[in-house]
Design a protein around this motif. Sequence first.
Motif, PDB file in Angstrom:
ATOM      1  N   SER A   1      23.735 -32.221 -38.795  1.00 36.18           N
ATOM      2  CA  SER A   1      22.392 -32.314 -39.386  1.00 36.18           C
ATOM      3  C   SER A   1      21.474 -31.161 -38.993  1.00 36.18           C
ATOM      4  O   SER A   1      20.499 -30.874 -39.686  1.00 36.18           O
ATOM      5  CB  SER A   1      21.730 -33.632 -38.983  1.00 36.18           C
ATOM      6  N   ARG A   2      21.772 -30.483 -37.878  1.00 29.03           N
ATOM      7  CA  ARG A   2      20.945 -29.371 -37.405  1.00 29.03           C
ATOM      8  C   ARG A   2      21.833 -28.144 -37.203  1.00 29.03           C
ATOM      9  O   ARG A   2      22.425 -27.976 -36.144  1.00 29.03           O
ATOM     10  CB  ARG A   2      20.242 -29.737 -36.085  1.00 29.03           C
TER      11      ARG A   2
ATOM     12  N   LEU B   1      24.682 -43.495 -36.388  1.00 29.84           N
ATOM     13  CA  LEU B   1      24.936 -42.050 -36.312  1.00 29.84           C
ATOM     14  C   LEU B   1      26.296 -41.687 -36.900  1.00 29.84           C
ATOM     15  O   LEU B   1      26.421 -40.722 -37.667  1.00 29.84           O
ATOM     16  CB  LEU B   1      24.843 -41.569 -34.858  1.00 29.84           C
TER      17      LEU B   1
ATOM     18  N   ILE C   1      25.451 -38.549 -30.513  1.00 28.57           N
ATOM     19  CA  ILE C   1      24.292 -37.699 -30.814  1.00 28.57           C
ATOM     20  C   ILE C   1      24.736 -36.257 -31.017  1.00 28.57           C
ATOM     21  O   ILE C   1      24.241 -35.555 -31.914  1.00 28.57           O
ATOM     22  CB  ILE C   1      23.241 -37.798 -29.690  1.00 28.57           C
ATOM     23  N   ASP C   2      25.686 -35.800 -30.193  1.00 24.16           N
ATOM     24  CA  ASP C   2      26.222 -34.433 -30.320  1.00 24.16           C
ATOM     25  C   ASP C   2      26.872 -34.222 -31.686  1.00 24.16           C
ATOM     26  O   ASP C   2      26.633 -33.217 -32.349  1.00 24.16           O
ATOM     27  CB  ASP C   2      27.237 -34.177 -29.206  1.00 24.16           C
TER      28      ASP C   2
ATOM     29  N   TYR D   1      21.894 -26.120 -33.975  1.00 28.85           N
ATOM     30  CA  TYR D   1      22.330 -26.782 -32.738  1.00 28.85           C
ATOM     31  C   TYR D   1      23.636 -26.192 -32.219  1.00 28.85           C
ATOM     32  O   TYR D   1      23.737 -25.826 -31.039  1.00 28.85           O
ATOM     33  CB  TYR D   1      22.482 -28.282 -32.985  1.00 28.85           C
ATOM     34  N   LYS D   2      24.639 -26.086 -33.094  1.00 25.69           N
ATOM     35  CA  LYS D   2      25.956 -25.618 -32.633  1.00 25.69           C
ATOM     36  C   LYS D   2      25.940 -24.134 -32.246  1.00 25.69           C
ATOM     37  O   LYS D   2      26.819 -23.675 -31.526  1.00 25.69           O
ATOM     38  CB  LYS D   2      27.025 -25.886 -33.684  1.00 25.69           C
TER      39      LYS D   2
ATOM     40  N   TYR E   1      26.257 -35.896 -34.439  1.00 19.00           N
ATOM     41  CA  TYR E   1      25.190 -35.981 -35.442  1.00 19.00           C
ATOM     42  C   TYR E   1      24.430 -34.656 -35.535  1.00 19.00           C
ATOM     43  O   TYR E   1      24.203 -34.131 -36.635  1.00 19.00           O
ATOM     44  CB  TYR E   1      24.242 -37.119 -35.082  1.00 19.00           C
ATOM     45  N   LEU E   2      24.042 -34.098 -34.377  1.00 14.50           N
ATOM     46  CA  LEU E   2      23.260 -32.859 -34.364  1.00 14.50           C
ATOM     47  C   LEU E   2      24.061 -31.677 -34.901  1.00 14.50           C
ATOM     48  O   LEU E   2      23.504 -30.779 -35.533  1.00 14.50           O
ATOM     49  CB  LEU E   2      22.772 -32.562 -32.944  1.00 14.50           C
ATOM     50  N   ARG E   3      25.381 -31.676 -34.677  1.00 21.01           N
ATOM     51  CA  ARG E   3      26.213 -30.567 -35.155  1.00 21.01           C
ATOM     52  C   ARG E   3      26.213 -30.477 -36.680  1.00 21.01           C
ATOM     53  O   ARG E   3      26.376 -29.391 -37.238  1.00 21.01           O
ATOM     54  CB  ARG E   3      27.647 -30.727 -34.646  1.00 21.01           C
TER      55      ARG E   3
END
Length: 302
Positions: free
Chosen positions: A106-107, A184, A99-100, A110-111, A102-104
Motif C-alpha cells: 500500500s505504500r 490486513l 503490518i509489514d 516503504y520497501k 500491508y505497507l509493502r
Amino acid sequence: TDIEETIYTLVEVLIAVCCCLGNAMVVLALWKTKSIQQPTYCFIVSLAVADFLVGAVAIPLSVLVDGRVKTSFHTCLFISCVVILLTLVSVLCLTAIAIDRYLRLSRPFYKRTVTWKYSYSVAAACWFFAVPLSFTPMFGWNEGLKTFNSSDKCMFVNVITLNYLVYFNFFLCTLTPLLVMTVLYAYVFCYIRENLREKPGNGAQNQSRNYLTKEKQLASSLALVLALFALSWLPLHIMNCISLFTNHANKIAFHIGISLSHANSAVNPVVYAFKIKKIKSAYIHIWKRYTYCEAESQGSQS
C-alpha cells in the motif's frame, strides 16, 4: 489421575523438544543466508526465538505451575507471567509481520526506505511491550494471597485471575490483534488479485507481476502461520471464557488445550520448510553441508 498427568507431561516434553530443534533450525537457516537483514525475515526470526523459548522455558514452567512444586505466592505468580509473556510476543511479532506485508503493497516508498535497523527496532519493541502486558498480574490484577496457601503447590489458576485471562489477555491482547491481522491480509490478497488480473504488457509490468506473485506466495505462507496460531490458541481461550462465565472447568480438556497451544510453536518451522522457498532452500543447504561433513569425517577415519 497419575496416568493422565504422566501422559500430559510426556506430550509436553515431546512438544518442547520439537519446538527447540525446529526453531533453532529456522534461526540458523536465516542467519546463514543473511536473510535476517530483510524486514519480514527479521520478524520471522523474532517469532522463531519466541517459539524456541516456548519449548525451552514456557513448557517446563507451565508443567511446574500445574501443581508440581511448592513456591511462594509471588514466585508462582512470576513464573505464570513468564508463561504468558512468550504468547504475547508471538502475537505482537505476527502483527508486525502483517503490518509489514500491508505497507509493502500500500505504500511504495516503504520497501525502498525500510532498513534492517528499523526491523530490529520493531522486533525489539514487540518484546519490550509484551513485558508490561504479560506482567500486569504482578501489579495487583491477580487472585491474591487469600486464595493461596503456603502449604499449597503452585497452580496457575490459583494466582492468575480469569478476568485478566479473558478480558485483558484474550479480548484485548489476542483477539483484537487477530482481527486486525485478518483485515490486513484480506486487503493484501484483494490488492494482489486485482493487480494480477491485469493483462501483461511491457517489461516493467511483467516485472511488477513477478513481484506480486512472489508477494502472494509469501503472504499465503504467513497467513497460514496466522491461521494455525488462531486454531491452536482459540480453544484454550474459549475454555477460559466458559470457565469464567459458567464456573465449569475440566482439567483434561484444559491439558489438551494447553498442549495444542504449545504445539503451535513446534508446527511453525514445518510450515516455513514447506511453504517459504528461501527457508526451504536454507534447510536443504544446511542438511547437505552437515551430511557432507559427516561423510568426510568418516572417510578420514577409515
